[in-house]
Design a protein around this motif. Structure first.
Motif, PDB file in Angstrom:
ATOM      1  N   LYS A 174      -1.043  -7.513   2.067  1.00 36.83           N
ATOM      2  CA  LYS A 174      -0.961  -6.302   2.880  1.00 36.83           C
ATOM      3  C   LYS A 174      -0.383  -5.176   2.047  1.00 36.83           C
ATOM      4  O   LYS A 174       0.701  -5.321   1.462  1.00 36.83           O
ATOM      5  N   PHE A 212      -0.057  -0.677   1.883  1.00 33.53           N
ATOM      6  CA  PHE A 212      -0.207   0.597   2.591  1.00 33.53           C
ATOM      7  C   PHE A 212      -0.584   1.654   1.564  1.00 33.53           C
ATOM      8  O   PHE A 212       0.144   1.840   0.582  1.00 33.53           O
ATOM      9  N   HIS A 213      -1.702   2.318   1.817  1.00 27.55           N
ATOM     10  CA  HIS A 213      -2.081   3.423   0.939  1.00 27.55           C
ATOM     11  C   HIS A 213      -1.713   4.726   1.636  1.00 27.55           C
ATOM     12  O   HIS A 213      -2.286   5.065   2.672  1.00 27.55           O
ATOM     13  N   LEU A 214      -0.736   5.416   1.125  1.00 30.82           N
ATOM     14  CA  LEU A 214      -0.241   6.622   1.791  1.00 30.82           C
ATOM     15  C   LEU A 214      -0.937   7.850   1.229  1.00 30.82           C
ATOM     16  O   LEU A 214      -0.499   8.441   0.248  1.00 30.82           O
ATOM     17  N   HIS A 215      -2.035   8.248   1.861  1.00 34.70           N
ATOM     18  CA  HIS A 215      -2.838   9.369   1.372  1.00 34.70           C
ATOM     19  C   HIS A 215      -2.068  10.678   1.392  1.00 34.70           C
ATOM     20  O   HIS A 215      -2.231  11.515   0.514  1.00 34.70           O
ATOM     21  N   THR A 216      -1.256  10.862   2.444  1.00 33.97           N
ATOM     22  CA  THR A 216      -0.622  12.172   2.613  1.00 33.97           C
ATOM     23  C   THR A 216       0.713  12.256   1.881  1.00 33.97           C
ATOM     24  O   THR A 216       1.370  13.275   1.899  1.00 33.97           O
TER      25      THR A 216
END
Lengths: 236, 266
Positions: A15, A17-21
């Motif tokens: 798992k 998390f890709h944090l784009h912002t």
């Protein structure tokens, strides 16, 4: 030799998390995780804060999307992969097999406490009257006085809300129960009451996975510990 | 036998949208929209103003013909038709019976020149009810269900508060026992306390009647409480579609992440 049926079987769960912002950062929280729980067990997740204990529970519930791996949960006698199942299957698994009790109560305003607790049972097709009777039994057992049953729980104290939340989570006799710090705001007496509910769930053959900030509580209800370590440390 | 056929019927989507496009001149309102909606399922559509939410809703409910693509629906007998392939009169009947449309502004969904009771009874008459006493009795039941005082049945809707008008509009739609309801910002423009009451009502009605619903909203809290699934739109396209709690707690698309992180925690 444990012959109890396997109710949760996780293979190579990853798992991230890709944090784009937030600068396009990718945080990998779980990697290569294998985890198995059989009927009648209560597995207590241990490990430091931020290691991914809640993330694991949320992946099991389908609340977080797994990046890869399998999350098998026994539902109606067959293993369903929560990581890839159709949304209607996941909703059905949640309705009848998989219970999740979080730290906080989140419900529609204006609904009475008795109905908040009875609701999950009504959704499984139980007649409203018997659902309310079971809800009343749970509320009594958790020490919520009857004068509060017909009021919405929004104005209750933290501990009362948490007990209402637990009653709601135990309304259906789920075969699999996920508990994310359900007792954080409870005094010892009420914690003991919750321990009783967990004991009953184990005795009827439920598989329980829990996170409890209180180590003694974990020792009391747990049949074994499962250590979740931050992956950087685990790799080192 | 009956139980088996019931399960089989439930396994068909009620509505299937395939490659739906709609433009207004050079401006694209909806681009390549695809999704299925099952009986009893509530889908919330979120996104900023101008994302194409309301245009999509109009295309779905028969108000606006898309430029391309299909809106397929399953009839009670299990047969499947394209909404825009059937004759106009049949589409009108479908919209008045099997479907309900609840507008953001009650003025668009109610007739202000006739009484509250007539607003509800009218939909029954449209499907052939003729017994006045029977219509009135059914209308009264639905007013009561939506917590509108039956004593006010003969009053005109403009004498009602905004929240009551919205509940009257819902009663008018539900009286024919539709299977699918479209709602455009059903709680928009209402006081917070009235919103909560309406949400509770909507949720219990959807549950009791097994209604499927498509709800356009900009309020993520409304979506969390009412919807099984959440569809995020941006610039006319669907950028994310998933279980409501999954999209809100673990959004994948950059725009969904921005949307979720922009909400004030209360």
């Amino acid at each position: 030799m444990n012959t109890a049926p396997v109710l949760i079987d996780v293979h190579k769960l990853e798992k991230s998390f890709h944090l784009h912002t937030q600068g396009d950062v990718t945080l990998t929280v779980l990697r290569g995780l294998d985890f198995r729980v059989t009927a009648g067990e209560c597995v207590v997740l241990s490990g430091p804060s931020g290691a991914g204990k809640s993330t694991l529970l949320r992946c099991l519930y389908g609340n977080y999307l797994a990046r890869s791996g399998q999350i098998l949960v026994r539902h109606d006698g067959t293993m369903i992969d929560i990581a890839t199942a159709h949304h209607r299957t996941i909703l059905d698994v949640r309705r009848r097999t998989l219970g999740y009790v979080s730290q906080f109560l989140r419900v529609v305003p204006r609904v009475t406490t008795l109905n908040v607790v009875a609701e999950p049972l009504v959704h499984t097709g139980t007649p409203v009257e018997s659902a309310r009777a079971k809800a009343a039994g749970l509320l009594t057992r958790l020490g919520i006085p009857e004068r509060l049953w017909h009021v919405a729980p929004q104005t209750f104290s933290g501990g009362e809300q948490q007990r209402v939340n637990i009653a709601r989570g135990f309304a259906v006799d789920y075969p699999v129960l996920l508990l994310d710090e359900p007792t954080s705001a409870l005094d010892p007496e009420n914690r003991q009451r919750v321990a009783g509910l967990i004991e009953d769930a184990k005795n009827r053959g439920a598989a329980v996975v829990g996170i409890f900030h209180d180590h003694d509580f974990g020792s009391m209800v747990g049949t074994r510990w499962f250590d979740v370590q931050p992956i950087a440390k685990a790799a080192a | 036998m009956n139980a088996i056929s019931k399960i089989a019927a439930n396994d068909l989507p009620l509505l299937s949208v395939r490659q739906l496009d709609k433009s207004f001149g050079a401006r694209t309102a909806c681009r390549n929209i695809n999704f299925d909606l099952w009986p009893g399922e509530v889908l919330a559509v979120v996104g900023e103003s101008g994302a194409g939410k309301s245009t999509l809703l109009r295309c779905l409910c028969g108000d606006q013909q898309p430029d391309l693509g299909q809106v397929l629906f399953t009839r009670r007998d299990g047969s499947i038709s394209d909404l825009y392939d059937i004759p106009e009169p049949e589409r009108r009947i479908l919209m008045r019976t099997d479907w309900g449309i609840i507008h953001q502004n009650p003025r668009d969904g109610l007739r202000f020149g006739v009484s509250a009771g007539a607003n509800v009874g009218e939909r029954l008459m449209a499907i052939g009810a003729r017994n006045y006493a029977e219509i009135r009795r059914t209308a009264a039941i639905w007013l009561e269900r939506l917590e509108i005082d039956v004593a006010r049945m003969d009053e005109l809707p403009f004498t009602f508060s905004g929240g009551m008008q919205q509940r009257l509009q819902i009663a008018r739609n539900l009286v024919t026992q539709p299977r699918l309801v479209f709602m455009d910002e059903p709680t928009g423009g209402l006081d917070v306390s009235v919103q909560a009451k309406l949400l509770d009502l909507l949720r219990s009605l959807v549950g009791e009647l097994g209604l499927a619903a498509v709800i356009v909203t900009h309020d993520l809290a409304v979506a969390r409480l009412l919807a099984d699934r959440l569809m995020v739109m941006q610039g006319g396209a669907v950028v994310e579609l998933g279980l409501t709690d999954q999209v809100l707690d673990d959004p994948q698309h950059p725009y969904s992440q921005l949307l979720v992180s922009s909400v004030l925690q209360i």
